[in-house]
Design an enzyme around this catalytic site. Structure first.
Site, mmCIF file in Angstrom:
data_model
loop_
_atom_site.group_PDB
_atom_site.id
_atom_site.type_symbol
_atom_site.label_atom_id
_atom_site.label_comp_id
_atom_site.label_asym_id
_atom_site.label_seq_id
_atom_site.Cartn_x
_atom_site.Cartn_y
_atom_site.Cartn_z
ATOM 1 N N GLY A 33 -28.996 -2.432 0.831
ATOM 2 C CA GLY A 33 -27.516 -1.860 1.129
ATOM 3 C C GLY A 33 -27.311 -0.860 0.463
ATOM 4 N N ASN A 34 -25.997 -0.194 -0.009
ATOM 5 C CA ASN A 34 -25.820 0.858 -0.795
ATOM 6 C C ASN A 34 -24.396 0.444 -1.640
ATOM 7 O OD1 ASN A 34 -23.511 2.055 0.413
ATOM 8 N ND2 ASN A 34 -25.118 1.793 2.252
ATOM 9 N N ARG A 35 -24.081 1.381 -2.560
ATOM 10 C CA ARG A 35 -22.881 1.195 -3.519
ATOM 11 C C ARG A 35 -21.749 1.532 -3.134
ATOM 12 N NH1 ARG A 35 -25.438 -0.167 -8.199
ATOM 13 N NH2 ARG A 35 -27.550 0.562 -8.606
#
Ligand code: CTP
Ligand code: CA
Length: 233
Positions: A33-35
């Site tokens: 995932g990412n932020r």
């Protein structure tokens, strides 16, 4: 009219906004995932609706955020799901804003069972495969006069500044507008304030002052509205 009333300049317009960050599953319990928090995309959707637009908001893993009033929210998780939802909604749209952080790669295979570690201290290698470039696909197949907006989170590096990378990306992507956020050192991700530049394909460049994500959204819709009033440019 009240002097502080929002403009209704998007009345009768249909817009699509993507928001959040995609998650690419590795096994039944893990993902890459990412932020991205989704807050900027949500602000864009909310402000567009307040200015009169009919808004479809494709939210990638944004279930924590409240649905903006009067906005149709389409929840998705992976890049491929986001691509499909955007492809469905885009043909009828006057403008598409890709604020979502889309994973460039996903695990090449999805393990059916949870990946277990072994006693020999070895670690698995995870082969990745490319995800489709949704923004590039939109630009390639867009209806006449549709405005397409991209977002870029950039850090400078030895090959160039944040703005150098952004101008190159705007040319490569072919969208009408590119919103550039300077990231790193706690900037942008998950915060309530955003700063950066707005670049147009015609070479115009605006500095976006430090301010709320709603302010940035208003600046983006001002620029989109301007382009809508000068079709065929
Ligand atoms: N984007 C997209 N599909 C992808 C990756 C990105 O539609 N598979 C969109 C994002 O939503 C954003 C824009 O493209 O609006 C720029 O994303 P960014 O990650 O900055 O661009 P990339 O071309 O992936 O470049 P980089 O190699 O720097 O990540
Ligand atoms: Ca990327």
């Amino acid at each position: 009219a009240r002097p502080d009333a929002l403009p209704r300049d998007l009345e009768g317009r249909r817009v699509v906004v993507s928001a959040g960050g995609t998650r690419e599953p590795l096994d039944p319990v893990r993902y890459l995932g990412n932020r991205s928090s989704g807050k900027q995309g949500y602000a864009l959707a909310r402000v567009a609706a307040q200015r009169g637009a009919t808004v479809t908001l494709v939210g990638a893993n944004t279930s924590e955020l409240p649905d903006p009033a009067g906005v149709e929210v389409v929840p998705v998780s992976t890049a491929e799901q986001l691509a499909a939802a955007v492809r469905d909604a885009a043909p009828a749209a006057d403008a598409v804003v890709m604020a979502a952080a889309v994973a460039d790669f996903r695990p090449a295979t999805l393990a059916e069972h949870k990946i277990k570690k072994t006693d020999d201290m070895s670690a698995p290698t995870v082969p990745l495969t490319r995800n489709p470039d949704i923004l590039a696909g939109l630009v390639a197949s867009r209806p006449k006069d549709q405005i397409v907006v991209g977002f870029a989170a950039e850090t400078g590096d030895e090959r160039g500044s944040v703005l150098d990378h952004a101008r190159t990306k705007l040319k490569r992507k072919g969208c009408d507008l590119l919103v550039v956020n300077a990231v790193g050192e706690g900037k942008a991700f998950g915060t309530d304030d955003n700063t950066g530049w707005l670049l147009s394909q015609q070479g115009l460049q605006w500095r976006i002052p430090l301010g709320s994500k709603s302010r940035l959204a208003a600046t983006v819709w001002d620029a989109v509205g301007e382009l809508m009033r000068q079709p065929g440019q």
